[in-house]
Design a protein around this motif. Structure first.
Motif, PDB file in Angstrom:
ATOM      1  N   THR A  92       0.809  -1.216   0.000  1.00  0.00           N
ATOM      2  CA  THR A  92       0.000   0.000   0.000  1.00  0.00           C
ATOM      3  C   THR A  92       0.845   1.271   0.000  1.00  0.00           C
ATOM      4  O   THR A  92       0.299   2.372   0.084  1.00  0.00           O
ATOM      5  CB  THR A  92      -0.939   0.019   1.219  1.00  0.00           C
ATOM      6  OG1 THR A  92      -0.146  -0.034   2.415  1.00  0.00           O
ATOM      7  CG2 THR A  92      -1.888  -1.165   1.194  1.00  0.00           C
ATOM      8  N   ASN A  93       2.167   1.124  -0.066  1.00  0.00           N
ATOM      9  CA  ASN A  93       3.037   2.296  -0.137  1.00  0.00           C
ATOM     10  C   ASN A  93       3.099   2.834  -1.567  1.00  0.00           C
ATOM     11  O   ASN A  93       2.839   2.114  -2.534  1.00  0.00           O
ATOM     12  CB  ASN A  93       4.455   1.941   0.344  1.00  0.00           C
ATOM     13  CG  ASN A  93       4.506   1.667   1.836  1.00  0.00           C
ATOM     14  OD1 ASN A  93       3.881   2.370   2.614  1.00  0.00           O
ATOM     15  ND2 ASN A  93       5.233   0.627   2.236  1.00  0.00           N
ATOM     16  N   SER A  94       3.471   4.094  -1.689  1.00  0.00           N
ATOM     17  CA  SER A  94       3.571   4.700  -3.021  1.00  0.00           C
ATOM     18  C   SER A  94       4.989   4.629  -3.584  1.00  0.00           C
ATOM     19  O   SER A  94       5.188   4.766  -4.786  1.00  0.00           O
ATOM     20  CB  SER A  94       3.118   6.168  -2.961  1.00  0.00           C
ATOM     21  OG  SER A  94       3.914   6.906  -2.038  1.00  0.00           O
ATOM     22  N   SER A  95       5.978   4.401  -2.720  1.00  0.00           N
ATOM     23  CA  SER A  95       7.367   4.314  -3.161  1.00  0.00           C
ATOM     24  C   SER A  95       7.587   3.088  -4.032  1.00  0.00           C
ATOM     25  O   SER A  95       7.211   1.964  -3.662  1.00  0.00           O
ATOM     26  CB  SER A  95       8.301   4.268  -1.950  1.00  0.00           C
ATOM     27  OG  SER A  95       9.604   3.885  -2.316  1.00  0.00           O
ATOM     28  N   LYS A  96       8.222   3.273  -5.175  1.00  0.00           N
ATOM     29  CA  LYS A  96       8.502   2.159  -6.084  1.00  0.00           C
ATOM     30  C   LYS A  96       9.403   1.128  -5.431  1.00  0.00           C
ATOM     31  O   LYS A  96       9.204  -0.089  -5.594  1.00  0.00           O
ATOM     32  CB  LYS A  96       9.149   2.692  -7.363  1.00  0.00           C
ATOM     33  CG  LYS A  96       9.437   1.617  -8.398  1.00  0.00           C
ATOM     34  CD  LYS A  96      10.054   2.223  -9.653  1.00  0.00           C
ATOM     35  CE  LYS A  96      10.376   1.123 -10.672  1.00  0.00           C
ATOM     36  NZ  LYS A  96      10.983   1.696 -11.906  1.00  0.00           N
TER      37      LYS A  96
END
Length: 288
Positions: free
Chosen positions: A83-87
């Protein structure tokens, strides 16, 4: 010994201090939520991973403005890279879930005299100890305990500074709330409480990856599979994709946190209406 009216009066006066003592004590329960903050969250608290919390507590009124509380609380800490946005975090693809069992001793400082106002805001701080045991589901959906796998090389001779982490750690509960009298016996409250801890392994993530072949030789394929799960994102095994020995897996700069927030309900032992009646009981005025 013959029971007389005089004996009864004497016993009644002897019981007064114990009755007053009981009025200082409250027993109750906590119902709320658990949140987690650590290596698997980009923000301080990720509300998507809110889970339930339950507890039992005992309060002792020291005076009108200071209350001591002992409590035992259970909650669930959980988080996931998905659910994180960091690739980079999405590619790491780690997750965890752990029951948290906390025992705590906390001091509450009340802003108002509860018996006079009927309610009071308060702040609290204390000391806690908690047990935990991080797990994660493998690709077959089976829940796997992570600590025995040594996903960051804990306990391997090639990494002598990395020892298996304890499954019991210290926390520092602090926060604020408000409580209000419902009647002579019952008090209802709501509070938000944070728990910075002295462990960075609540989520089983802290430092660096270790050599894949070394981990495989000592701990088996399951340890390799759970240490880095990037292959599960693409759905295929990519040769050479496993991070190199020493590559960043987490950060030990900050320890993990968890939070318990919710409602408290307490019952005053001995009945009565608190400090007002206790003062009258403890310092009676005898009139002819």
């Amino acid at each position: 010994m013959k029971f007389t009216k005089s004996t009864g009066i004497l016993l009644l006066f002897m019981a007064v201090p114990f009755f007053s003592f009981a009025q200082d004590w409250h027993v109750g329960a906590f119902l709320g939520i658990t949140n987690y903050s650590g290596d698997l969250t980009q923000q301080r608290v990720d509300m998507k991973y809110t889970r339930p919390a339950l507890g039992l507590l005992v309060r002792k009124d020291i005076n009108r403005y200071l209350t001591i509380r002992g409590a035992f609380t259970w909650g669930i800490a959980t988080g996931a890279d998905s659910t994180n946005s960091s690739k980079d975090l999405l590619q790491r693809n780690l997750s965890f879930r752990s029951n948290v069992f906390e025992g705590s001793l906390i001091g509450e400082v009340n802003f108002f005299e509860l018996e006079e106002k009927g309610f009071t805001p308060y702040v609290f701080v204390g000391i806690g100890g908690f047990g935990f045991d991080p797990t994660a589901k493998d690709q077959s959906g089976n829940r796997v305990r992570l600590r025995p796998l040594g996903t960051e090389g804990q306990g391997l001779p090639q990494y002598p500074t990395r020892q298996p982490y304890d499954l019991f750690a210290i926390s520092i509960p602090f926060g604020a709330g408000v409580k209000a009298i419902l009647n002579d016996q019952w008090t209802l409250g709501f509070e938000i409480g944070f728990r910075p801890t002295l462990t960075d392994y609540l989520d089983d993530v802290s430092t660096n990856y270790v050599d894949q072949n070394t981990l495989l030789a000592y701990r088996g394929q399951k340890a390799v599979d759970m240490a880095w799960r990037g292959d599960e994102v693409s759905g295929k095994v990519t040769p050479g994709a496993y991070p190199a020995d020493g590559a960043i897996r987490g950060s030990d700069k900050h320890k993990d946190w968890y939070a318990f927030s919710g409602f408290t309900i307490t019952y005053r032992l001995g009945g009565g209406s608190g400090w007002g009646k206790q003062k009258a009981t403890r310092c009676p005025i005898l009139r002819p």
